[in-house]
Design a protein around this motif. Structure first.
Motif, PDB file in Angstrom:
ATOM      1  N   VAL A 192     -26.943 -38.755 -55.425  1.00  0.00           N
ATOM      2  CA  VAL A 192     -27.215 -37.401 -54.791  1.00  0.00           C
ATOM      3  C   VAL A 192     -27.997 -37.483 -53.438  1.00  0.00           C
ATOM      4  CG1 VAL A 192     -27.802 -34.952 -55.190  1.00  0.00           C
ATOM      5  CG2 VAL A 192     -26.663 -35.959 -56.863  1.00  0.00           C
ATOM      6  N   TYR A 244     -19.408 -32.151 -55.882  1.00  0.00           N
ATOM      7  CA  TYR A 244     -19.789 -33.441 -56.388  1.00  0.00           C
ATOM      8  C   TYR A 244     -19.639 -33.538 -57.857  1.00  0.00           C
ATOM      9  CZ  TYR A 244     -22.920 -37.320 -57.373  1.00  0.00           C
ATOM     10  OH  TYR A 244     -23.365 -38.658 -57.514  1.00  0.00           O
ATOM     11  N   PHE A 266     -26.267 -38.788 -50.574  1.00  0.00           N
ATOM     12  CA  PHE A 266     -25.473 -37.785 -49.762  1.00  0.00           C
ATOM     13  C   PHE A 266     -26.129 -36.978 -49.028  1.00  0.00           C
ATOM     14  CE2 PHE A 266     -22.054 -39.244 -52.812  1.00  0.00           C
ATOM     15  CZ  PHE A 266     -20.946 -39.400 -52.001  1.00  0.00           C
ATOM     16  N   LEU A 267     -27.452 -36.446 -49.668  1.00  0.00           N
ATOM     17  CA  LEU A 267     -28.282 -35.607 -48.923  1.00  0.00           C
ATOM     18  C   LEU A 267     -28.716 -36.247 -47.556  1.00  0.00           C
ATOM     19  CD1 LEU A 267     -30.112 -34.130 -52.018  1.00  0.00           C
ATOM     20  CD2 LEU A 267     -28.359 -32.840 -50.420  1.00  0.00           C
ATOM     21  N   LEU A 278     -22.072 -29.636 -51.240  1.00  0.00           N
ATOM     22  CA  LEU A 278     -22.309 -30.549 -52.220  1.00  0.00           C
ATOM     23  C   LEU A 278     -22.348 -30.399 -53.718  1.00  0.00           C
ATOM     24  CD1 LEU A 278     -22.575 -33.744 -51.916  1.00  0.00           C
ATOM     25  CD2 LEU A 278     -25.013 -33.509 -51.746  1.00  0.00           C
ATOM     26  N   TYR A 298     -24.515 -27.324 -46.302  1.00  0.00           N
ATOM     27  CA  TYR A 298     -24.124 -28.802 -46.985  1.00  0.00           C
ATOM     28  C   TYR A 298     -24.368 -28.851 -48.296  1.00  0.00           C
ATOM     29  CZ  TYR A 298     -23.970 -33.812 -47.219  1.00  0.00           C
ATOM     30  OH  TYR A 298     -23.739 -34.954 -47.614  1.00  0.00           O
ATOM     31  N   MET A 299     -25.708 -28.392 -48.660  1.00  0.00           N
ATOM     32  CA  MET A 299     -26.083 -28.637 -50.141  1.00  0.00           C
ATOM     33  C   MET A 299     -25.328 -27.880 -50.959  1.00  0.00           C
ATOM     34  SD  MET A 299     -30.480 -28.667 -50.299  1.00  0.00           S
ATOM     35  CE  MET A 299     -30.629 -27.332 -48.871  1.00  0.00           C
ATOM     36  N   VAL A 314     -28.183 -30.686 -57.973  1.00  0.00           N
ATOM     37  CA  VAL A 314     -28.115 -30.975 -56.427  1.00  0.00           C
ATOM     38  C   VAL A 314     -28.896 -29.933 -55.533  1.00  0.00           C
ATOM     39  CG1 VAL A 314     -26.093 -30.907 -54.564  1.00  0.00           C
ATOM     40  CG2 VAL A 314     -25.950 -31.877 -56.960  1.00  0.00           C
TER      41      VAL A 314
END
Length: 500
Positions: free
Chosen positions: A46, A109, A49-50, A105, A101-102, A126
């Motif tokens: 995670v 995700y 990706f962040l 995700l 975006y978070m 997340v």
């Protein structure tokens, strides 16, 4: 450069890197012990990706730092306020984008990756992991850039060091008493939120900034050139792993990762010295005196060259014995890769050795003019690594990295000769030959008189101590022979001054 300021910045930045490296070993170990590999892998995945949000920053930090050197030197707080206002507005827009975006995700995700948790729990995890990213851009980053540009790196480093240490303690206690990874990461987010609170209070007290100042968009005019440079740096940090993943085996990726874990730790310590000296040099450059700038750069280049040569000489010699101890009992891969270790170490040595030259172009605001060099490095790194990876594996990607970084170093040196520093290239060649010869001499002596093997961590530390003593003694001799004026400057003595 002010010696006391530079020394204070160097020491505190090295402390920060040391505790960060320590945290990098301890925190994952705690998570592995209490929660297992699956949870540790989930957190790492995670976070990876962040981290892509950082691409949106686009190198604006370097552009803004360069824009602040002159007004801070002249105490033009009207100009500083305008730059800070524009920077804060830019970063807060990124913070809001990061929230979107978070959320995306967090939604997708858990649907595509088996996490071992319920959908709601994974969704919350997340978002909690992304809180640090939001806080950094919305509250913290502008303050840190301002303090760095004003040569107060030590304030930022101490605040971050305290938070890292508090986080280690909090993770250990929370893992013992709560047994919940979500609570642990929530505590981490709360601890790191203390940083912007402290920075904000300090800046309000010491800087007469106008919170309603008109945004100075001119300060960000080179952000797209900074983005190209930032993208090249991102490619540099991720190319090797991606190419090995696609064109080699996961076993080779593991071998690469274990070696780079050690090499990157050394790199961070060396870069902490350069980063601590950067604002002092930038302030001198902003003063406009060519003579003072040349003197400051000679000292800057000497310190970064000497520290890089010492650190990476020791690291190259001690890497294989450490890897042997670290991977003892592991038989599913061949971690004894001496040539690969040497080549990757040399590549990162070049990265650190050249940093003073790269910084000089940034401090002068030459982002547009030098972005093509960063692009050339990225393209060469990918192209050469792709050509060599099938035949030579991890050694091939190390060659690609070394070649690309060397080319950019030479491009930058010749550019500085023509523009910012007007510095004779022979000074660069002298430095490269002297410190290259030093590295060869230390390696020859250590290989001749010390057994480069260890049966355990204790014997490795003894070997490291002996190697360090030899390397330090020879470095002192090199400094006295070839860099006496710079050594006197560091010690606070002027060349030729007689004792009374």
């Amino acid at each position: 450069m002010e010696r006391k300021t530079a020394v204070r910045n160097i020491l505190t930045t090295m402390i920060l890197q040391a505790v960060t490296i320590l945290s990098g070993f301890i925190v994952p170990r705690i998570i592995l012990t209490y929660f297992g590999s699956e949870v540790n892998g989930l957190v790492g995945s995670v976070n990876q990706f962040l981290n892509y949000v950082d691409l949106l920053e686009g190198g604006v930090g370097g552009v803004v730092t360069a824009a602040l050197y002159k007004p801070l030197r002249e105490k033009d707080y009207g100009k500083v306020s305008g730059v800070v206002s524009a920077t804060s507005y830019f970063f807060r827009r990124i913070a809001l984008i990061s929230v979107a975006y978070m959320l995306l995700l967090a939604v997708f995700y858990p649907r595509f990756v088996e996490t071992g948790f319920s959908y709601g729990y994974a969704f919350a995890l997340v978002l909690v992991l992304g809180m640090n990213l939001f806080v950094q851009y919305f509250f913290s980053l502008t303050y840190r850039i301002l303090l760095k540009a004003d040569r107060k790196v030590w304030i930022v480093s101490l605040a971050q060091s305290i938070c890292v240490v508090l986080n280690i303690a909090a993770v250990l206690l929370a893992a013992e008493f709560f047994h919940d990874i979500l609570i642990i990461k929530l505590l981490t987010a709360v601890i790191f939120f203390l940083q912007p609170l402290f920075f904000g209070a300090y800046i309000r007290k010491h800087y007469p900034l106008d919170p309603h100042a008109e945004k100075d968009q001119q300060a960000l005019k080179q952000r797209w050139d900074g983005f190209a440079i930032n993208l090249a740096a991102f490619i540099h940090n991720n190319t090797d792993i991606v190419i090995l993943t696609v064109f080699s085996t996961l076993t080779q990726v593991s071998v690469y990762h274990v070696h780079f874990l050690v090499i990157s730790a050394v790199k961070k310590l060396v870069m902490s010295v350069s980063q601590a000296l950067e604002p002092s040099f930038g302030t001198v450059l902003a003063g406009g005196s060519r003579e003072k700038t040349a003197k400051a750069f000679d000292l800057y280049a000497f310190v970064t060259g000497a520290v890089s040569a010492f650190a990476f000489t020791c690291e190259m010699l001690l890497l294989s014995p450490f890897i042997a101890v670290y991977t003892s009992g592991v038989t599913d891969a061949d971690y004894h890769q001496v040539l690969f270790g040497v080549l990757l170490s040399l590549a990162e040595f070049v990265y650190c050795f050249r940093d003073s030259y790269i910084v000089a172009t940034y401090a002068a605001g030459k982002f547009r003019e030098t972005s093509k060099y960063a692009a050339a490095e990225a393209v060469l790194n990918i192209a050469v690594s792709l050509m060599l990876v099938r035949r030579w594996g991890i050694t091939g990607v190390a060659v690609g990295t070394l070649f690309a970084m060397t080319v950019r170093m030479l491009m930058t040196v010749f550019y500085l000769k023509r523009t910012v520093l007007f510095r004779p290239v022979r000074k660069f060649w002298k430095s490269l030959l002297v410190f290259g010869g030093y590295m060869a001499a230390v390696s020859g002596i250590v290989c001749r008189f010390l057994p480069l093997r260890a049966s355990g961590y204790f014997s490795w530390f003894l070997l490291a101590f002996e190697t360090g003593c030899i390397a330090a003694a020879l470095l002192l001799a090199v400094c006295l022979l070839f860099y006496r004026a710079e050594a006197r400057e560091i010690l606070g003595r002027r060349p030729g001054r007689k004792k009374s």
